[in-house]
Design a protein around this motif. Structure first.
Motif, mmCIF file in Angstrom:
data_model
loop_
_atom_site.group_PDB
_atom_site.id
_atom_site.type_symbol
_atom_site.label_atom_id
_atom_site.label_comp_id
_atom_site.label_asym_id
_atom_site.label_seq_id
_atom_site.Cartn_x
_atom_site.Cartn_y
_atom_site.Cartn_z
ATOM 1 N N THR A 1 0.849 -1.187 0.000
ATOM 2 C CA THR A 1 0.000 0.000 0.000
ATOM 3 C C THR A 1 0.889 1.244 0.000
ATOM 4 O OG1 THR A 1 -0.109 0.045 2.423
ATOM 5 C CG2 THR A 1 -1.832 -1.204 1.259
ATOM 6 N N ASP A 2 0.255 2.392 -0.120
ATOM 7 C CA ASP A 2 0.989 3.676 -0.134
ATOM 8 C C ASP A 2 2.140 3.642 -1.134
ATOM 9 O OD1 ASP A 2 -0.707 4.553 1.909
ATOM 10 O OD2 ASP A 2 0.662 3.867 3.476
ATOM 11 N N VAL A 3 1.913 3.045 -2.284
ATOM 12 C CA VAL A 3 2.966 2.930 -3.306
ATOM 13 C C VAL A 3 3.200 4.301 -3.931
ATOM 14 C CG1 VAL A 3 3.667 1.828 -5.466
ATOM 15 C CG2 VAL A 3 2.317 0.540 -3.779
ATOM 16 N N ALA A 4 4.433 4.741 -3.914
ATOM 17 C CA ALA A 4 4.805 6.027 -4.510
ATOM 18 C C ALA A 4 6.007 5.816 -5.414
ATOM 19 C CB ALA A 4 5.135 7.046 -3.421
ATOM 20 N N ALA A 5 6.045 6.555 -6.510
ATOM 21 C CA ALA A 5 7.162 6.462 -7.447
ATOM 22 C C ALA A 5 7.637 7.858 -7.802
ATOM 23 C CB ALA A 5 6.752 5.712 -8.708
ATOM 24 N N GLU A 6 8.943 8.083 -7.651
ATOM 25 C CA GLU A 6 9.576 9.325 -8.097
ATOM 26 C C GLU A 6 10.395 8.976 -9.338
ATOM 27 O OE1 GLU A 6 12.014 10.866 -4.994
ATOM 28 O OE2 GLU A 6 10.386 10.860 -3.527
ATOM 29 N N TRP A 7 10.025 9.567 -10.472
ATOM 30 C CA TRP A 7 10.663 9.223 -11.745
ATOM 31 C C TRP A 7 11.721 10.245 -12.126
ATOM 32 C CZ3 TRP A 7 10.092 4.844 -14.471
ATOM 33 C CH2 TRP A 7 9.044 3.986 -14.080
ATOM 34 N N TYR A 8 12.768 9.746 -12.773
ATOM 35 C CA TYR A 8 13.864 10.584 -13.270
ATOM 36 C C TYR A 8 14.288 10.073 -14.643
ATOM 37 C CZ TYR A 8 13.982 11.759 -8.347
ATOM 38 O OH TYR A 8 13.623 12.158 -7.084
ATOM 39 N N ARG A 9 14.951 10.922 -15.385
ATOM 40 C CA ARG A 9 15.577 10.511 -16.640
ATOM 41 C C ARG A 9 17.071 10.751 -16.492
ATOM 42 N NH1 ARG A 9 13.978 13.852 -21.090
ATOM 43 N NH2 ARG A 9 13.655 15.449 -19.524
ATOM 44 N N MET A 10 17.843 9.665 -16.428
ATOM 45 C CA MET A 10 19.279 9.789 -16.219
ATOM 46 C C MET A 10 20.000 9.865 -17.559
ATOM 47 S SD MET A 10 22.054 7.293 -14.428
ATOM 48 C CE MET A 10 22.194 6.341 -15.916
ATOM 49 N N ASP A 11 20.898 10.842 -17.684
ATOM 50 C CA ASP A 11 21.727 10.946 -18.878
ATOM 51 C C ASP A 11 22.681 9.763 -18.917
ATOM 52 O OD1 ASP A 11 20.656 13.335 -19.833
ATOM 53 O OD2 ASP A 11 21.970 14.542 -18.563
ATOM 54 N N ALA A 12 22.490 8.883 -19.886
ATOM 55 C CA ALA A 12 23.357 7.712 -20.019
ATOM 56 C C ALA A 12 24.460 7.975 -21.038
ATOM 57 C CB ALA A 12 22.535 6.499 -20.444
ATOM 58 N N PHE A 13 24.086 8.521 -22.179
ATOM 59 C CA PHE A 13 25.008 8.878 -23.256
ATOM 60 C C PHE A 13 24.502 10.183 -23.844
ATOM 61 C CE2 PHE A 13 24.634 4.235 -23.109
ATOM 62 C CZ PHE A 13 25.947 3.903 -22.791
ATOM 63 N N PRO A 14 25.325 10.878 -24.622
ATOM 64 C CA PRO A 14 24.824 12.121 -25.238
ATOM 65 C C PRO A 14 23.532 11.874 -26.010
ATOM 66 C CG PRO A 14 27.198 11.946 -25.525
ATOM 67 C CD PRO A 14 26.744 10.635 -24.921
ATOM 68 N N VAL B 1 20.844 10.471 -24.899
ATOM 69 C CA VAL B 1 20.131 9.263 -24.464
ATOM 70 C C VAL B 1 19.893 9.347 -22.956
ATOM 71 C CG1 VAL B 1 20.202 6.758 -24.253
ATOM 72 C CG2 VAL B 1 21.155 7.863 -26.288
ATOM 73 N N THR B 2 18.620 9.280 -22.566
ATOM 74 C CA THR B 2 18.292 9.242 -21.147
ATOM 75 C C THR B 2 17.582 7.931 -20.823
ATOM 76 O OG1 THR B 2 16.159 10.347 -21.479
ATOM 77 C CG2 THR B 2 18.052 11.753 -20.957
ATOM 78 N N VAL B 3 17.895 7.390 -19.654
ATOM 79 C CA VAL B 3 17.307 6.128 -19.200
ATOM 80 C C VAL B 3 16.357 6.421 -18.049
ATOM 81 C CG1 VAL B 3 17.815 3.890 -18.146
ATOM 82 C CG2 VAL B 3 19.356 4.830 -19.891
ATOM 83 N N PRO B 4 15.109 5.951 -18.127
ATOM 84 C CA PRO B 4 14.171 6.161 -17.023
ATOM 85 C C PRO B 4 14.630 5.415 -15.758
ATOM 86 C CG PRO B 4 13.003 5.505 -19.012
ATOM 87 C CD PRO B 4 14.457 5.276 -19.258
ATOM 88 N N CYS B 5 14.548 6.103 -14.639
ATOM 89 C CA CYS B 5 14.880 5.520 -13.340
ATOM 90 C C CYS B 5 13.802 5.953 -12.355
ATOM 91 C CB CYS B 5 16.239 5.988 -12.839
ATOM 92 S SG CYS B 5 17.625 5.538 -13.902
ATOM 93 N N ALA B 6 13.612 5.163 -11.308
ATOM 94 C CA ALA B 6 12.588 5.515 -10.330
ATOM 95 C C ALA B 6 12.985 5.045 -8.944
ATOM 96 C CB ALA B 6 11.237 4.918 -10.706
ATOM 97 N N VAL B 7 12.525 5.805 -7.961
ATOM 98 C CA VAL B 7 12.554 5.391 -6.560
ATOM 99 C C VAL B 7 11.127 5.035 -6.203
ATOM 100 C CG1 VAL B 7 12.970 6.072 -4.181
ATOM 101 C CG2 VAL B 7 14.459 6.949 -6.013
#
Length: 196
Positions: free
Chosen positions: A170-183, A185-191
């Motif tokens: 329960t109380d599921v929360a997600a904080e999303w980010y886009r990490m710069d992997a290469f020029p 190119v961003t990779v989605p990441c989440a906490v």
């Protein structure tokens, strides 16, 4: 789920986000897929740490580091899908960049839920699948069969948000980010955080 509007970060920023997330764990903490111990410097003082690591070389290094930091619990030689702990045994479960490599996401989350006390805290930090239909998602789908064999089972096209709720959290929360992997190119990441 769309990650297009998520904040864009570089690795040092994402690493700081990871450290802050890990620091929210308290009480008796199970660190699943603990690797060689990269999270030790981020845990809050006074926790009781239990590590789980299936890879022998990493587990040996982890055990040495854990002892040097005063943790006395033996590192568990197990996978997330079958955790050798009793029900309601830990207050927090932490896994950073682990869910991409487990064989069975649902079974792993069910085990995390089982070993947590009622109301216990789940903290997951991962790189995850991009939005369906995007060029990044197509690239992730293309490379995941390769990285699964070459990079400790890593799958770059994994989605876990709905699975967390389906496992009973329960109380599921997600904080999303886009990490710069290469020029360019961003990779989605989440906490992800949740309660058992």
């Amino acid at each position: 789920m769309s990650t297009m509007n998520a904040p864009r970060v570089r690795w040092p920023e994402l690493d700081a986000i990871r450290r802050r997330a890990v620091a929210t764990a308290s009480g008796t903490v199970l660190e699943a897929g603990a690797g060689r111990g990269d999270n030790f410097g981020s845990f809050a003082p006074g926790i009781t740490w239990i590590g789980l690591e299936p890879h022998a070389a990493s587990r040996s290094a982890l055990a040495r580091t854990a002892r040097a930091r005063g943790h006395t619990h033996e590192v568990l030689d197990a996978r997330c899908e079958r955790i050798p702990l009793d029900d309601a045994h830990v207050d927090s479960v932490v896994a950073t960049f682990v869910m991409c490599s487990v064989d069975d996401v649902a079974a792993s989350l069910a085990e995390f839920h089982r070993v947590l006390v009622p109301g216990g805290r789940l903290v997951l930090v991962d790189h995850l699948a991009a939005s369906p239909g995007t060029a990044m998602r197509r690239l992730q789908n293309l490379i995941s069969p390769i990285t699964r064999r070459l990079d400790k089972g890593c799958r770059y096209n994994r989605e876990i948000t709905a699975d967390i709720s389906a496992a009973g959290f329960t109380d599921v929360a997600a904080e999303w980010y886009r990490m710069d992997a290469f020029p360019g190119v961003t990779v989605p990441c989440a906490v992800h955080t949740a309660r058992a």
